[in-house]
Design a protein around this motif. Structure first.
Motif, PDB file in Angstrom:
ATOM      1  N   ALA A   1       0.846  -1.188   0.000  1.00  8.48           N
ATOM      2  CA  ALA A   1       0.000   0.000   0.000  1.00  8.48           C
ATOM      3  C   ALA A   1       0.889   1.248   0.000  1.00  8.48           C
TER       4      ALA A   1
ATOM      5  N   THR B   1      -7.504  -1.086  -6.511  1.00  5.28           N
ATOM      6  CA  THR B   1      -8.055   0.068  -5.801  1.00  5.28           C
ATOM      7  C   THR B   1      -9.484  -0.239  -5.398  1.00  5.28           C
TER       8      THR B   1
ATOM      9  N   SER C   1     -14.646   3.309  -1.411  1.00  8.31           N
ATOM     10  CA  SER C   1     -15.631   3.173  -0.317  1.00  8.31           C
ATOM     11  C   SER C   1     -17.002   3.648  -0.729  1.00  8.31           C
TER      12      SER C   1
ATOM     13  N   LYS D   1       3.695   2.191   2.702  1.00 12.72           N
ATOM     14  CA  LYS D   1       3.880   1.045   3.589  1.00 12.72           C
ATOM     15  C   LYS D   1       4.825   0.027   2.971  1.00 12.72           C
TER      16      LYS D   1
ATOM     17  N   LYS E   1     -12.133  -4.429   0.849  1.00 11.54           N
ATOM     18  CA  LYS E   1     -12.247  -3.246   1.687  1.00 11.54           C
ATOM     19  C   LYS E   1     -11.302  -2.174   1.168  1.00 11.54           C
ATOM     20  N   PRO E   2     -11.579  -0.918   1.482  1.00 12.85           N
ATOM     21  CA  PRO E   2     -10.667   0.136   1.031  1.00 12.85           C
ATOM     22  C   PRO E   2      -9.226  -0.102   1.491  1.00 12.85           C
ATOM     23  N   GLU E   3      -9.034  -0.707   2.629  1.00 13.92           N
ATOM     24  CA  GLU E   3      -7.676  -0.968   3.113  1.00 13.92           C
ATOM     25  C   GLU E   3      -6.965  -2.078   2.342  1.00 13.92           C
ATOM     26  N   ASP E   4      -7.668  -2.745   1.438  1.00 14.40           N
ATOM     27  CA  ASP E   4      -7.017  -3.713   0.546  1.00 14.40           C
ATOM     28  C   ASP E   4      -6.368  -3.026  -0.657  1.00 14.40           C
ATOM     29  N   THR E   5      -6.568  -1.738  -0.783  1.00 14.34           N
ATOM     30  CA  THR E   5      -5.959  -0.979  -1.876  1.00 14.34           C
ATOM     31  C   THR E   5      -4.446  -1.066  -1.786  1.00 14.34           C
TER      32      THR E   5
END
Length: 123
Positions: free
Chosen positions: A39, A120, A123, A42, A84-88
């Motif tokens: 990400a 991407t 949400s 990160k 989920k958006p955090e899987d982007t």
């Protein structure tokens, strides 16, 4: 072996995507193929791995139940559900013939990497 990951794109939260990893130059026979993601801002994170010959699979604990890796005669897949958006992230496939089980989650254990495919999740 040269790897190419594909199948990324833009999807709404709750949706699904299936990534593919293809090898050129030789087959995946006797390889372990791993999936990682990175990400923005990160480090690279282990997602899943599959041992080609036995089809044994391994997953990051946090992704079990939503992500599944599999293979057919030529390709390795990463099926991603309930996104989920955090899987982007940019998703990479990697391969190794020599990696041991205790190192599957370690990116340094893989000697071959694909170029990555962007996923991407909105949400």
């Amino acid at each position: 072996v040269q790897l190419q990951a594909s199948g990324g794109g833009l999807v709404q939260a709750g949706g699904s995507l299936r990534l593919s990893c293809a090898a050129s130059g030789q087959t995946f026979s006797n390889y372990v193929v791993g999936w990682f993601r990175q990400a923005p801002g990160k480090g690279r994170e282990f997602v899943a791995a599959i041992r080609w010959n036995s089809r044994h699979t391994y997953y990051a604990d946090s992704l079990k139940g939503r992500f599944t890796t599999s293979r057919d005669s030529a390709l390795v897949y990463l099926q991603m559900n309930s996104l989920k958006p955090e899987d982007t992230a940019v998703y990479y496939c990697a391969a190794s013939r020599t990696i041991i089980v205790s190192s599957y989650m370690n990116e340094n254990g893989y000697g071959y990497w694909g170029q990555g495919t962007q996923v991407t999740v909105s949400s």
